[in-house]
Design a protein around this motif. Structure first.
Motif, PDB file in Angstrom:
ATOM      1  N   VAL A 264     -10.979  14.452   5.236  1.00 37.29           N
ATOM      2  CA  VAL A 264     -10.055  13.380   4.847  1.00 37.29           C
ATOM      3  C   VAL A 264     -10.830  12.077   4.624  1.00 37.29           C
ATOM      4  CG1 VAL A 264      -8.192  11.885   5.682  1.00 37.29           C
ATOM      5  CG2 VAL A 264      -7.998  14.358   5.901  1.00 37.29           C
ATOM      6  N   LYS A 265     -11.731  11.748   5.535  1.00 35.83           N
ATOM      7  CA  LYS A 265     -12.496  10.501   5.410  1.00 35.83           C
ATOM      8  C   LYS A 265     -13.400  10.518   4.187  1.00 35.83           C
ATOM      9  CE  LYS A 265     -12.587   8.368   9.937  1.00 35.83           C
ATOM     10  NZ  LYS A 265     -13.444   7.723  10.957  1.00 35.83           N
ATOM     11  N   LYS A 266     -14.075  11.651   3.948  1.00 35.26           N
ATOM     12  CA  LYS A 266     -14.961  11.724   2.783  1.00 35.26           C
ATOM     13  C   LYS A 266     -14.165  11.658   1.489  1.00 35.26           C
ATOM     14  CE  LYS A 266     -18.674  14.298   0.536  1.00 35.26           C
ATOM     15  NZ  LYS A 266     -18.076  14.101  -0.807  1.00 35.26           N
ATOM     16  N   SER A 267     -13.029  12.329   1.447  1.00 36.12           N
ATOM     17  CA  SER A 267     -12.187  12.304   0.252  1.00 36.12           C
ATOM     18  C   SER A 267     -11.685  10.891  -0.019  1.00 36.12           C
ATOM     19  CB  SER A 267     -10.996  13.257   0.422  1.00 36.12           C
ATOM     20  OG  SER A 267     -11.434  14.590   0.587  1.00 36.12           O
ATOM     21  N   ALA A 268     -11.345  10.153   1.032  1.00 34.81           N
ATOM     22  CA  ALA A 268     -10.906   8.766   0.878  1.00 34.81           C
ATOM     23  C   ALA A 268     -12.051   7.897   0.354  1.00 34.81           C
ATOM     24  CB  ALA A 268     -10.395   8.235   2.207  1.00 34.81           C
ATOM     25  N   SER A 269     -13.236   8.088   0.905  1.00 31.72           N
ATOM     26  CA  SER A 269     -14.405   7.319   0.457  1.00 31.72           C
ATOM     27  C   SER A 269     -14.724   7.607  -1.008  1.00 31.72           C
ATOM     28  CB  SER A 269     -15.615   7.656   1.340  1.00 31.72           C
ATOM     29  OG  SER A 269     -16.758   6.958   0.920  1.00 31.72           O
TER      30      SER A 269
END
Length: 331
Positions: free
Chosen positions: A260-265
């Protein structure tokens, strides 16, 4: 030898295996998580395109164990109710500029003339100080996934705004944002908080003589048909804060959290690139419509808004305002 028979096998012999198959389906279904994501922008907006990219990447990265269901067009409420909903857990992820429920101090990034341009904004957001600001809502149960530009706000009226005297006494439409209202007061303008959908009529009927729009809104809402001079001042930058219910994030597995964090970044990086091209295209379209676009010398305006910094230093803390201003200036 006796052959051990499981309860599932016994029931399967009675009802043709339906129970076992159903049990496996239930187990599989329960391992999937669907995140409800809400925002107030239109389905064809750059914001929604970014959310579609995010949703697709999350699904792929988690091998479909996490899916994102998007609700655009304020289907689950406007920006304020969305923020409240994420805090309460009825919505998992939200976007918008309304931050009172998260932490009013996030408005520190909308202080007048804080940032020079988009590059300056993005360097600040990626800095240590920018990351500290984005953590302000964690104590209230919010996890910031990122910040997407709502954009810089400009001046638009029937003639170019060159000096602060050109704003003195002019009735100008603003949203009901305390920083914008305080800034307009400092610049000598008479702010009128008029709902977004009523702005065109208000301009046409001379209820107000000016607006302070973000360029895309100015074009999309066709305000240029009434006030045909756009003065680029970048006088205030506003954010689309992108946040998640922290309990829901903690419910995910570590691998899912990382996805989730990588996709948001990745989505933030994509959005920034797309935004640059969008602004260039929008300005070209405006000029083709006969809009006169000028650039403002902001130095005389900056002097007049010092009381705005004093006011919100008292409300949010002088240390925070000073640290943000210093970090923004150094980028």
């Amino acid at each position: 030898m006796f052959k051990t028979t499981t309860p599932c096998q016994i029931l399967a012999s009675l009802i043709g295996g339906v129970f076992c198959v159903s049990s496996l389906w239930v187990a599989q279904a329960s391992s999937e998580t669907t995140l409800r994501l809400a925002h107030a922008s239109s389905a064809d907006s750059l914001i929604n395109k970014a959310m579609e990219k995010f949703a697709a990447e999350v699904t792929d990265a988690t091998q479909q164990s996490v899916k994102v269901q998007i609700f655009p067009n304020a289907q689950l409420g406007d920006e304020g109710p969305i923020a409240d909903g994420v805090g309460a857990g009825s919505i998992d992820i939200g976007l918008g500029g309304a931050v009172d429920a998260i932490d009013p101090r996030l408005n520190v990034l909308s202080l007048p003339f804080l940032f020079r341009d988009a590059d300056n904004v993005h360097k600040f957001l990626d800095s240590d100080q920018g990351q500290q600001v984005q953590r302000l809502g964690e104590g209230r149960g919010y996890l910031m996934l990122g910040v997407l530009d709502s954009g810089f706000r400009q001046f638009a009226t029937s003639k170019a705004i060159v000096t602060p005297a050109d704003l003195a006494g002019i009735k100008i439409r603003t949203p009901p944002n305390p920083v914008i209202l305080a800034t307009m007061k400092g610049l000598g303008a008479l702010a009128e908080s008029i709902p977004f959908g009523q702005v065109y009529t208000a301009l046409q009927s001379h209820v107000v003589a000016a607006v302070e729009p973000e360029m895309r809104d100015y074009y999309d809402s066709k305000w240029y048909e009434v006030v045909k001079s756009l003065s680029i001042s970048n006088y205030i930058w506003t954010a689309n804060w992108w946040y998640m219910n922290k309990d829901k994030f903690d419910f995910l597995t570590p691998a899912e959290q990382a996805s989730v964090k990588k996709s948001a970044s990745d989505t933030v990086a994509w959005y920034r690139t797309e935004l640059t091209a969008t602004y260039a295209e929008t300005q070209k379209k405006l000029e083709e419509k006969g809009v006169k676009v000028t650039t403002v010398d902001t130095a005389p305006f900056v002097v007049l808004v010092k009381p705005v910094y004093d006011k919100f230093s008292n409300e949010w803390g002088a240390d925070l305002v000073s640290a943000v201003k210093q970090a923004a200036t150094s980028n």
